[in-house]
Enzyme design. Structure first.
Site, PDB file in Angstrom:
ATOM      1  N   ASP A 299      -7.000  35.914  15.279  1.00 45.06           N
ATOM      2  CA  ASP A 299      -8.229  36.393  15.913  1.00 45.06           C
ATOM      3  C   ASP A 299      -9.425  36.253  14.968  1.00 45.06           C
ATOM      4  O   ASP A 299      -9.274  36.175  13.750  1.00 45.06           O
ATOM      5  CB  ASP A 299      -8.102  37.888  16.251  1.00 45.06           C
ATOM      6  CG  ASP A 299      -7.167  38.144  17.414  1.00 45.06           C
ATOM      7  OD1 ASP A 299      -6.490  37.205  17.852  1.00 45.06           O
ATOM      8  OD2 ASP A 299      -7.114  39.302  17.872  1.00 45.06           O
TER       9      ASP A 299
ATOM     10  N   HIS B 222      -5.464  37.460  11.355  1.00 49.62           N
ATOM     11  CA  HIS B 222      -6.877  37.094  11.461  1.00 49.62           C
ATOM     12  C   HIS B 222      -7.174  35.953  10.488  1.00 49.62           C
ATOM     13  O   HIS B 222      -7.025  36.131   9.269  1.00 49.62           O
ATOM     14  CB  HIS B 222      -7.762  38.304  11.143  1.00 49.62           C
ATOM     15  CG  HIS B 222      -7.574  39.435  12.118  1.00 49.62           C
ATOM     16  ND1 HIS B 222      -6.495  40.286  12.059  1.00 49.62           N
ATOM     17  CD2 HIS B 222      -8.320  39.814  13.189  1.00 49.62           C
ATOM     18  CE1 HIS B 222      -6.579  41.162  13.060  1.00 49.62           C
ATOM     19  NE2 HIS B 222      -7.684  40.898  13.755  1.00 49.62           N
TER      20      HIS B 222
HETATM   21 NI    NI Z   1     -10.865  40.735  16.988  1.00 48.80          NI
END
Ligand code: NI
Length: 263
Positions: free
Chosen positions: A67, A209
Site C-alpha cells: 500500500d 507498504h
Molecule cells: Ni494506506
C-alpha cells in the site's frame, strides 16, 4: 516478547513457522467464510499414493500486497527484487502519487503484478460523504488507467475502514488482509520478517507498504525464506483464481476464503 515466543516454540518443538503465535490475532466474529475449492473427503479416499503425494507437494500460494506507493526509490527497488526472484505482488496505489511515477505502474503491469486502487488522497472512506467516496475512487482510477491501461482496479480502502452503505457504492472486489506485521510502525526489517513468518499460512494476503525501505528489504527476505519453504508468490487476483473463488464487487476479502465484516 512475541519474537522470543516464536523462537522458543519453533526451537523446542521443531514446529513450522506457521505454528507461531499470530502477532495480531484475528477476531473470528469479524469474518465469514467465502466459497472455497476444497477437495471432498470422499474423493481424497479414492486417490492413489502417488497422486496424494503430488497434491501434498503442490506449491503453497500467498499474496504480498503493498500500500501507499508508488514512491520512486523504494518501489523501483522492490520491483527489481521481485523480478529477480520471479515473485508477483499486488500494489494498492495512491492516485495522487501516480503523476511522475507512471513508469513504475507500467513496470508493474509489464512484470506481471496486479495494480489496485487505494483512493486518490488516502481518505478514510468510512467517514467521507458518499459523493467523496465515489470521487476519490474514480479520480484514482482515471490516473491508473492513463498510466497502466484498461483494467479492473480492485480497491483496498485506506486503513481497511469501510461501512456497508459505502461498500454498496464500490463496483470492484475489495481487498483487506490476513497478515499485518504493522511494518509502518516497526520500521525494522528483521522484526517485520519475523512477524510475517510467524503468522503466514497458505492462502494468506500479507499487508506491507512499499513506501518504506525497511519494508522493501523485509518483503524480499520474506520471498527468499518462503520460496525456500515451497511458497509461490501470486497476485491477489491469481490467489482467488487458484482457490476457485469468484470475487464479488463491493465485498471486502481478508483472504479468498474469508470475508471481512463491514462495520
Ligand atoms: Ni494506506
Amino acid at each position: 516478547m512475541k519474537k522470543a515466543f516464536c523462537v522458543v516454540l519453533t526451537g523446542l518443538f521443531l514446529l513450522p513457522a506457521a505454528a507461531c503465535a499470530r502477532p495480531v490475532e484475528p477476531d473470528p466474529s469479524a469474518y465469514s467464510a467465502a466459497g472455497t475449492a476444497e477437495i471432498p473427503v470422499e474423493i481424497l479416499g479414492e486417490l492413489d499414493e502417488a497422486t496424494l503425494a503430488d497434491l501434498v507437494d503442490e506449491p503453497k500460494y500467498v499474496a504480498l500486497t503493498f500500500d501507499d506507493g508508488p514512491r520512486e526509490d523504494t518501489t523501483a527497488a522492490l520491483l527489481d527484487g521481485l523480478l529477480e526472484r520471479g515473485a508477483a505482488a499486488t500494489f494498492f496505489v495512491i492516485g495522487s502519487q501516480v503523476p511522475g511515477n507512471e513508469w513504475l505502474l507500467q513496470r508493474m503491469k509489464a512484470e506481471g503484478h496486479q495494480i489496485g486502487n487505494h483512493t486518490y488522497s488516502h481518505v478514510r472512506l468510512k467517514t467521507a460523504d458518499k459523493d467523496s467516496v465515489v470521487e476519490e475512487i474514480h479520480k484514482a482510477e482515471v490516473l491508473l488507467k492513463e498510466a497502466a491501461g484498461e483494467g479492473s482496479f480492485w480497491l483496498r480502502p485506506p486503513y481497511g475502514a469501510l461501512d456497508g452503505q459505502r461498500a454498496a457504492l464500490i463496483k470492484t472486489p475489495m481487498v483487506y488482509w490476513s497478515v499485518d506485521p504493522q511494518d509502518w510502525k516497526l520500521l525494522d526489517t528483521e522484526k517485520v520478517v519475523d512477524a510475517v513468518l510467524c503468522a503466514v499460512q497458505p492462502g494468506d494476503i500479507i499487508l506491507l507498504h512499499d513506501f518504506y525501505s525497511t519494508s522493501v528489504k523485509a518483503a524480499l527476505e520474506i520471498v527468499d525464506r518462503l520460496q525456500a519453504e515451497g511458497y509461490d508468490f501470486v497476485t491477489v487476483e491469481e490467489l482467488f483464481r487458484i482457490q476457485g473463488v469468484e470475487p464479488q464487487a463491493g465485498t471486502l476479502y481478508a483472504r479468498p476464503d474469508r470475508i471481512k465484516t463491514l462495520s
